[in-house]
Write a protein that holds these residues in place. Structure first.
Motif, PDB file in Angstrom:
ATOM      1  N   THR A   1       0.829  -1.200   0.000  1.00 52.29           N
ATOM      2  CA  THR A   1       0.000   0.000   0.000  1.00 52.29           C
ATOM      3  C   THR A   1       0.865   1.253   0.000  1.00 52.29           C
ATOM      4  O   THR A   1       0.626   2.200  -0.763  1.00 52.29           O
ATOM      5  CB  THR A   1      -0.923   0.016   1.229  1.00 52.29           C
ATOM      6  N   ILE A   2       1.883   1.264   0.877  1.00 52.06           N
ATOM      7  CA  ILE A   2       2.754   2.442   0.941  1.00 52.06           C
ATOM      8  C   ILE A   2       3.470   2.659  -0.381  1.00 52.06           C
ATOM      9  O   ILE A   2       3.538   3.786  -0.894  1.00 52.06           O
ATOM     10  CB  ILE A   2       3.757   2.278   2.102  1.00 52.06           C
ATOM     11  N   LEU A   3       3.989   1.570  -0.965  1.00 45.76           N
ATOM     12  CA  LEU A   3       4.663   1.710  -2.259  1.00 45.76           C
ATOM     13  C   LEU A   3       3.692   2.239  -3.308  1.00 45.76           C
ATOM     14  O   LEU A   3       4.056   3.099  -4.123  1.00 45.76           O
ATOM     15  CB  LEU A   3       5.245   0.362  -2.691  1.00 45.76           C
ATOM     16  N   SER A   4       2.444   1.757  -3.303  1.00 45.30           N
ATOM     17  CA  SER A   4       1.464   2.223  -4.286  1.00 45.30           C
ATOM     18  C   SER A   4       1.149   3.695  -4.091  1.00 45.30           C
ATOM     19  O   SER A   4       1.047   4.460  -5.062  1.00 45.30           O
ATOM     20  CB  SER A   4       0.158   1.428  -4.158  1.00 45.30           C
ATOM     21  N   LEU A   5       0.978   4.100  -2.817  1.00 48.58           N
ATOM     22  CA  LEU A   5       0.660   5.507  -2.565  1.00 48.58           C
ATOM     23  C   LEU A   5       1.826   6.397  -2.981  1.00 48.58           C
ATOM     24  O   LEU A   5       1.619   7.490  -3.518  1.00 48.58           O
ATOM     25  CB  LEU A   5       0.321   5.721  -1.085  1.00 48.58           C
ATOM     26  N   ILE A   6       3.056   5.940  -2.741  1.00 51.83           N
ATOM     27  CA  ILE A   6       4.218   6.728  -3.160  1.00 51.83           C
ATOM     28  C   ILE A   6       4.234   6.860  -4.677  1.00 51.83           C
ATOM     29  O   ILE A   6       4.418   7.968  -5.210  1.00 51.83           O
ATOM     30  CB  ILE A   6       5.522   6.086  -2.639  1.00 51.83           C
ATOM     31  N   ALA A   7       4.015   5.740  -5.384  1.00 60.39           N
ATOM     32  CA  ALA A   7       3.978   5.807  -6.850  1.00 60.39           C
ATOM     33  C   ALA A   7       2.891   6.782  -7.306  1.00 60.39           C
ATOM     34  O   ALA A   7       3.110   7.627  -8.170  1.00 60.39           O
ATOM     35  CB  ALA A   7       3.746   4.417  -7.433  1.00 60.39           C
ATOM     36  N   MET A   8       1.701   6.678  -6.676  1.00 63.68           N
ATOM     37  CA  MET A   8       0.588   7.542  -7.060  1.00 63.68           C
ATOM     38  C   MET A   8       0.890   9.005  -6.741  1.00 63.68           C
ATOM     39  O   MET A   8       0.365   9.915  -7.391  1.00 63.68           O
ATOM     40  CB  MET A   8      -0.681   7.116  -6.340  1.00 63.68           C
ATOM     41  N   GLY A   9       1.751   9.246  -5.727  1.00 64.11           N
ATOM     42  CA  GLY A   9       2.056  10.616  -5.335  1.00 64.11           C
ATOM     43  C   GLY A   9       3.119  11.291  -6.190  1.00 64.11           C
ATOM     44  O   GLY A   9       3.271  12.509  -6.127  1.00 64.11           O
ATOM     45  N   ILE A  10       3.840  10.516  -7.001  1.00 60.44           N
ATOM     46  CA  ILE A  10       4.970  11.109  -7.734  1.00 60.44           C
ATOM     47  C   ILE A  10       4.548  12.214  -8.701  1.00 60.44           C
ATOM     48  O   ILE A  10       5.174  13.280  -8.722  1.00 60.44           O
ATOM     49  CB  ILE A  10       5.825  10.004  -8.394  1.00 60.44           C
ATOM     50  N   PRO A  11       3.463  12.052  -9.507  1.00 60.79           N
ATOM     51  CA  PRO A  11       3.083  13.187 -10.361  1.00 60.79           C
ATOM     52  C   PRO A  11       2.757  14.454  -9.562  1.00 60.79           C
ATOM     53  O   PRO A  11       3.065  15.560 -10.006  1.00 60.79           O
ATOM     54  CB  PRO A  11       1.835  12.685 -11.110  1.00 60.79           C
ATOM     55  N   SER A  12       2.160  14.301  -8.375  1.00 64.10           N
ATOM     56  CA  SER A  12       1.845  15.479  -7.571  1.00 64.10           C
ATOM     57  C   SER A  12       3.119  16.144  -7.074  1.00 64.10           C
ATOM     58  O   SER A  12       3.273  17.362  -7.159  1.00 64.10           O
ATOM     59  CB  SER A  12       0.990  15.087  -6.366  1.00 64.10           C
ATOM     60  N   LEU A  13       4.025  15.326  -6.517  1.00 61.63           N
ATOM     61  CA  LEU A  13       5.310  15.865  -6.060  1.00 61.63           C
ATOM     62  C   LEU A  13       5.977  16.609  -7.192  1.00 61.63           C
ATOM     63  O   LEU A  13       6.489  17.712  -7.031  1.00 61.63           O
ATOM     64  CB  LEU A  13       6.242  14.721  -5.655  1.00 61.63           C
ATOM     65  N   PHE A  14       5.979  15.957  -8.351  1.00 63.26           N
ATOM     66  CA  PHE A  14       6.570  16.536  -9.539  1.00 63.26           C
ATOM     67  C   PHE A  14       5.903  17.863  -9.869  1.00 63.26           C
ATOM     68  O   PHE A  14       6.567  18.877 -10.098  1.00 63.26           O
ATOM     69  CB  PHE A  14       6.392  15.549 -10.682  1.00 63.26           C
ATOM     70  N   SER A  15       4.571  17.851  -9.844  1.00 63.67           N
ATOM     71  CA  SER A  15       3.833  19.047 -10.229  1.00 63.67           C
ATOM     72  C   SER A  15       4.077  20.190  -9.257  1.00 63.67           C
ATOM     73  O   SER A  15       4.246  21.342  -9.651  1.00 63.67           O
ATOM     74  CB  SER A  15       2.346  18.718 -10.297  1.00 63.67           C
ATOM     75  N   HIS A  16       4.111  19.874  -7.929  1.00 64.57           N
ATOM     76  CA  HIS A  16       4.244  20.949  -6.957  1.00 64.57           C
ATOM     77  C   HIS A  16       5.663  21.478  -6.845  1.00 64.57           C
ATOM     78  O   HIS A  16       5.882  22.598  -6.422  1.00 64.57           O
ATOM     79  CB  HIS A  16       3.745  20.488  -5.583  1.00 64.57           C
TER      80      HIS A  16
END
Lengths: 344, 344, 344
Positions: free
Chosen positions: B130-145
């Motif tokens: 779950t944590i790995l999935s959430l991190i993967a899902m968060g990468i575009p946001s991190l990138f965007s911000h």
């Protein structure tokens, strides 16, 4: 890693290309290729020397010379003023070990052996130490991004302070290992057998080779980046760690394939620890001596990526067992971060 | 969930209200109420069908149809251009499962049975995933911000890349479950007994109902929000997950009340995993096909909330035992986040 | 902590200095020194009283009077309008317990006894509760830093809501401890033996002393900070917790030296929990009553530092064993954060 010997052919080719005035991309590619077997040779020669000494001297040899290739490349980068490249290579080494090397280990090992178990104890201690080290290393960045607008001059001072502290922590970890009668640097089993003089000769020759190839690489870098449309940053995160350090640590993958997960985790996590506590502070002090003072302020994305990688490694270590699916997820995170850093 | 059948009365009432031109708040409330039993019926019919097939087909049925109600509502939202609502509903489903469902489970189970224990093994593997999935899902946001100011066009590309990667990881997790002879979707025990044709009939009828009610809900949404002073965001985080997904997963609470904590945790954590790895990427690709391209850039507060929820679930899973006090704390965090999102 | 009795000499000296119009730095230093033994005396008298009562009354006495010194100092600060100081002292107490006290405990205990083991169970439950509490406490800040530009008036409301919620969670944790027949506040073994009247007399006298010294300290603070070039913030993070709370909890270090790691961890982690769930909300409501409303919005660096400290403590608790090297790393992180806060 005898297969990597073939890449030694890139050493004369890189020199030839530079002498003939070939395009910077060609020189960059050839010198990068040449560094892979040279770094591996330094590692092997160090192992050979370390296996003939006691645990203290052997451990110190491993810790210092084992990171020699990376240090030499980074020093060439600092001399050329490529500070972003050098800092990115620190991040890249840590990400490479905790995501790429660990991911490949879990994938290869888990695919062959199913669920793999290991002793949570030593893994958990190393993971806790890694997280603490990454937090310490992140403090100047946190400071710089939240406060330093009013105190820009304090960032460099704080970086030096943190670097000194990390060296002290490294020294304490050596002391700890000696008191606990544990090896403080991992001795990977060596398969080649060299005499003392052969080992010393290989060490000297490979070191000279790394110095030369680093110079070629660093000088070809800026024009090559222009030609390829890449950033200093991306090359530091992905390319430098691959040629300078990670290739050697593919031993961790081999250990996982042989179902020795304790050793595999110890290499991947222990290497990250050495980068944070030994390589990074040495580079900070060396940069000061070279008149190109480098602080320890990382890009927010680098910082978040390192903390994530540390947390992931800690969860896996506390978990006590791994499977190949976790391996693919680690590789996926590494790949996605690579794409994100491509745009920085 | 036979008690929820009563709510089916809201189906004709919602249609009547819409036909008579009732206020949008009334239509919104009735269609939302109507979706709860319809979503539950799709879930039950799917379970019935899945129980007659082998593990692969049954697992696929559960994974796809089990999320059908949520997908249909989200697609109606995308068609209406309510992209913030749809993204917020992804966040809300994950928060709802990891905080609300898990919190209620721990509270109800722990109050009845005192300290509850479960096998750390499977829970820890799922939590790490779950944590790995959430991190993967968060990468575009991190990138965007952090970066995308200079490359806004890269955000959509990166979202598509991450979505493809997540689907690939989902496929790998199916492969993993098949190789390990583990069920890759949780079969919750069904209490009703329907014939094959009854199950198929219920499935078709409930799906048609969900499609109709979703349309009513989506069209009533914007005028209703104006009337109520609520944001698209808040409704997406709290309301949509409650009617589309979380209600069904209250089975997890029932399992906890019967002291089957392994199953309870598996439902709550496994559902979050399915949202991240299956539902979210399907919506990204569907949004592209519908001409309303949706990226995976979440609000910083959503991002932090999801990471927190993932970390909390992981700590609880690694802990190996739960009590009702932890349950109240999970509910408190969910409640506080709800209040915070109210103001976004 | 009989050694601290010597510091009682600072009480008359501080009064004398204030009466003679000595410089504010002298008054600040003397009143701070005087608070250390006075806070310790309140703690000891409370333990004496608590040991004569049942677990409920004793636990309540410990929880409320055990934090009396800190509360009194903070209330003096609120009355003087030093809200940043008071909020910083909340952060500082949590960091002091989780990094300084825990770090010293691990260092002293581990140096003497090598690797120290403890029951992961209770430690893990407390660590999970600590993380949940810190997350709840962080929500108004997250809200304020990401959203509140559009709703500044909502921050105070949200802070009050979170404070109420935390008190409710504290009440639930008392209920939980009673149902589980566990002590909900740690009774540290007392070595002195006082009669009931002696204990009451010491309690009253020490409380009067703390009130007086707090007033001296708070009034000397602002001129002293100007003279020393320090910020309210730094004093709140480092100085106030040391004099008001942490000194008492050095009992945790003593327990670690006696290899009672379960008790040592329980004191360090349990104190942090009490600060977050009891002291912080009491201060929020008291500030409202005193006409100086204080919100729960912390500086980003405070927030990150608290989350880090919570995560570190959780990893150590889940790990199940500690060594002195981890202790030095906790101290290093505390020291570095201290330096960073120096510049805020």
């Amino acid at each position: 890693m005898t297969w990597s010997r073939v890449l030694l052919l890139a050493v004369p080719l890189a020199m030839l290309a530079a002498a003939l005035g070939a395009g910077p991309v060609v020189v960059l590619a050839l010198s990068a290729l040449a560094l892979i077997p040279l770094a591996a040779l330094i590692g092997e020669a160090t192992e050979e020397l370390a296996s003939r000494t006691g645990p203290l001297v052997g451990g110190l040899l491993n810790a210092t010379l084992g990171n020699a290739a990376e240090l030499i490349i980074a020093l060439a980068g600092i001399r050329a003023g490529l500070l972003d490249l050098v800092k990115a290579s620190i991040t890249g080494s840590i990400l490479g070990n905790l995501l790429l090397v660990l991911g490949l280990s879990l994938l290869v090992g888990g695919w062959r052996h199913g669920i793999q178990r290991f002793s949570r104890q030593r893994a958990a201690v190393m993971a806790t130490m890694t997280i603490l080290s990454l937090i310490a290393m992140g403090i100047p960045s946190l400071f710089s991004h939240t406060i330093a607008v009013h105190h820009p001059e304090a960032v460099e001072t704080m970086s030096l302070g943190v670097a000194g502290l990390m060296l002290a922590l490294y020294g304490l970890s050596v002391l700890y290992a000696l008191r606990a009668h544990e090896p403080f640097a991992v001795h990977t089993p060596t398969h080649t057998r060299w005499s003392l003089y052969q080992a010393l000769g290989v060490l000297v020759a490979a070191t000279i080779g790394v110095v030369g190839m680093s110079e070629l690489l660093v000088h070809a870098l800026e024009p090559a980046l222009h030609a390829l449309g890449l950033t200093e940053f991306f090359v530091g995160i992905i390319l430098i760690p691959l040629v300078g350090n990670v290739a050697e640590h593919l031993v961790a993958v081999q250990m996982a394939a042989e179902n020795q997960m304790d050793l595999s985790l110890e290499i991947a996590v222990g290497s990250s620890l050495q980068i944070a506590l030994l390589v990074a502070p040495i580079l900070v002090f060396a940069s000061l001596a070279l008149g190109q003072p480098m602080d320890l302020v990382f890009h927010p994305l680098e910082l978040v990526a390192m903390m994530m990688a540390g947390a992931i490694a800690a969860f896996i270590a506390l978990d006590g067992e791994t499977n190949w699916l976790e391996g693919t997820q680690l590789l996926a995170v590494w790949g996605m971060l690579g794409i994100a850093f491509f745009f920085v």
